[in-house]
Scaffold this active site. Structure first.
Site, mmCIF file in Angstrom:
data_model
loop_
_atom_site.group_PDB
_atom_site.id
_atom_site.type_symbol
_atom_site.label_atom_id
_atom_site.label_comp_id
_atom_site.label_asym_id
_atom_site.label_seq_id
_atom_site.Cartn_x
_atom_site.Cartn_y
_atom_site.Cartn_z
ATOM 1 N N TYR A 50 0.762 -1.359 0.090
ATOM 2 C CA TYR A 50 0.203 0.023 -0.007
ATOM 3 C C TYR A 50 0.788 1.161 0.072
ATOM 4 O O TYR A 50 1.971 1.359 0.702
ATOM 5 C CB TYR A 50 -0.968 0.161 1.246
ATOM 6 N N ASP A 64 -0.084 15.790 6.049
ATOM 7 C CA ASP A 64 -1.031 15.219 5.095
ATOM 8 C C ASP A 64 -1.819 16.092 4.875
ATOM 9 O O ASP A 64 -3.143 15.857 5.330
ATOM 10 C CB ASP A 64 -1.117 14.007 5.511
ATOM 11 N N ASP A 91 -2.928 5.304 -2.493
ATOM 12 C CA ASP A 91 -3.817 6.634 -2.083
ATOM 13 C C ASP A 91 -3.797 7.583 -2.866
ATOM 14 O O ASP A 91 -2.624 8.277 -3.601
ATOM 15 C CB ASP A 91 -3.241 7.159 -0.716
ATOM 16 N N ASP A 93 -5.800 10.525 -2.713
ATOM 17 C CA ASP A 93 -6.583 11.558 -1.862
ATOM 18 C C ASP A 93 -7.801 12.009 -2.530
ATOM 19 O O ASP A 93 -8.596 11.217 -2.616
ATOM 20 C CB ASP A 93 -5.486 12.796 -1.908
ATOM 21 N N HIS A 118 -7.587 4.728 -4.324
ATOM 22 C CA HIS A 118 -8.859 4.980 -3.516
ATOM 23 C C HIS A 118 -9.229 6.591 -3.816
ATOM 24 O O HIS A 118 -8.066 7.186 -3.340
ATOM 25 C CB HIS A 118 -9.076 4.635 -2.233
ATOM 26 N N GLU A 120 -11.278 9.865 -2.070
ATOM 27 C CA GLU A 120 -11.910 10.016 -0.766
ATOM 28 C C GLU A 120 -12.890 11.524 -1.175
ATOM 29 O O GLU A 120 -12.725 12.219 -1.952
ATOM 30 C CB GLU A 120 -11.135 10.539 0.431
ATOM 31 N N CYS A 128 -6.277 14.256 7.507
ATOM 32 C CA CYS A 128 -6.004 12.642 7.927
ATOM 33 C C CYS A 128 -7.371 12.444 8.344
ATOM 34 O O CYS A 128 -8.325 13.054 8.932
ATOM 35 C CB CYS A 128 -5.040 12.649 8.882
ATOM 36 N N ARG A 166 -13.383 5.787 -0.951
ATOM 37 C CA ARG A 166 -13.118 6.043 0.529
ATOM 38 C C ARG A 166 -14.347 7.248 0.875
ATOM 39 O O ARG A 166 -14.309 8.299 0.484
ATOM 40 C CB ARG A 166 -12.105 6.738 0.613
ATOM 41 N N GLU A 196 -13.800 5.013 6.200
ATOM 42 C CA GLU A 196 -12.685 5.548 7.010
ATOM 43 C C GLU A 196 -13.213 5.870 8.344
ATOM 44 O O GLU A 196 -14.436 6.579 8.592
ATOM 45 C CB GLU A 196 -12.164 6.816 6.276
ATOM 46 N N ASN A 224 -9.003 -0.059 7.231
ATOM 47 C CA ASN A 224 -7.748 0.745 7.505
ATOM 48 C C ASN A 224 -7.248 0.576 8.808
ATOM 49 O O ASN A 224 -8.221 0.901 9.844
ATOM 50 C CB ASN A 224 -8.090 2.415 7.213
#
Length: 303
Positions: A50, A64, A91, A93, A118, A120, A128, A166, A196, A224
């Protein structure tokens, strides 16, 4: 939709391997924030890696919050994919922009060696997933991005590349909203859902049951297992029994490495030598073994 990329379909053995592994049970997927860690993940016997945006950002010395771009993410994906030879979930984002940029992201991730990404549903700049104070985009806005991502997957991989949606709704709008948003994202074309910030094993179990209830398909589910967040430490077997297909451990290797680095720097500062830490270090021979390097033989880049 217009496309600046050639409309070639690139079928990926790595992606087929990932899908096959998930059919066989819940797959643990450690985070790898560079090529060396990816080598270690492979040598430890894991079947996928990952790539975490949080870990990439932290390793670059920034928080992040969406400061890095598509090129920086793809550079790490390429390192991890080439070094490990394993399927990579990455990821993405919020997709680095709107629908057209989401399409470009899928194409570029696929070219860099990823088997899945993924996206989000947070407002940019994101936070985060285990912090408070997040804001979500409207579900129809996220659904549009998912639709574009799914079409890009069909164009670049014949639909093999996995598009994961996500949702951060659990901590913003509540559990029921997270389930409802996930259903909308599946209808928009997502292959996998990543809820999440769930707060208990029971919530993970309820989410899986409610999401799949009444559906003729069986959407993939990603959990996760990050440390120090909203989710308690849950064993892999419990996630499998709750109906999840894979579990990511996004920042674990970075946290372990940085704790060791910080401790060692303290010893060096106080004692003027790292001799007391030699037993905690990877030896030169161990490093070369990880890299598949023999100084007596010319090294060849893996194909």
């Amino acid at each position: 939709m217009t496309d600046e990329f050639p409309s070639k379909t690139g079928h990926s053995p790595a992606t087929r391997s990932l899908r096959s592994a998930m059919r066989g049970g819940c797959v643990p997927i450690p985070g790898a924030f560079n090529g060396l860690v990816a080598h270690a993940v492979r040598d430890a016997g894991f079947s996928a890696c990952y790539v975490s945006g949080g870990a990439i950002s932290a390793a670059s010395g920034v928080p992040d919050i969406g400061l890095l771009g598509l090129a920086e993410f793809c550079a790490v994906i390429r390192q991890v994919s080439m070094s490990s030879g394993l399927p990579v979930i990455a990821d993405a984002d919020t997709g680095f922009g709107e629908a057209e940029m989401v399409r470009k992201t899928v194409m570029e991730y696929h070219r860099a060696g990823a088997s899945a990404l993924h996206l989000e549903d947070q407002v940019f700049p994101k936070r985060c997933g285990h912090l408070d104070g997040k804001t979500l985009v409207p579900s129809e806005h996220m659904a549009e991005k998912i639709t574009w991502a799914a079409e890009a997957s069909r164009d670049c991989s014949g639909g093999e590349f996995i598009v994961c949606a996500r949702t951060d709704a659990r901590g913003v709008e509540g559990f029921s909203s997270a389930v409802e948003r996930a259903r909308i994202y599946l209808d928009a074309g997502a292959d996998m859902i990543f809820p999440e910030g769930l707060a208990s094993l029971d919530e993970f179990r309820r989410f899986a049951d409610e999401l799949r209830s009444g559906r003729s398909d069986r959407p993939l589910l990603l959990a996760n297992m990050t440390e120090f967040g909203k989710t308690p430490m849950i064993p892999l077997n419990d996630f499998e029994r709750a109906g999840y297909d894979c579990v990511i451990y996004p920042v674990s290797t970075l946290r372990l490495a940085m704790k060791a680095v910080t401790d060692a720097l303290g010893v060096l500062r106080e004692q003027g030598t790292l001799e007391p830490k030699l037993g905690d270090m990877q030896s030169r021979d161990e490093l070369y073994k990880t890299l598949r390097y023999d100084p007596a033989i010319p090294w060849q880049q893996p194909s």
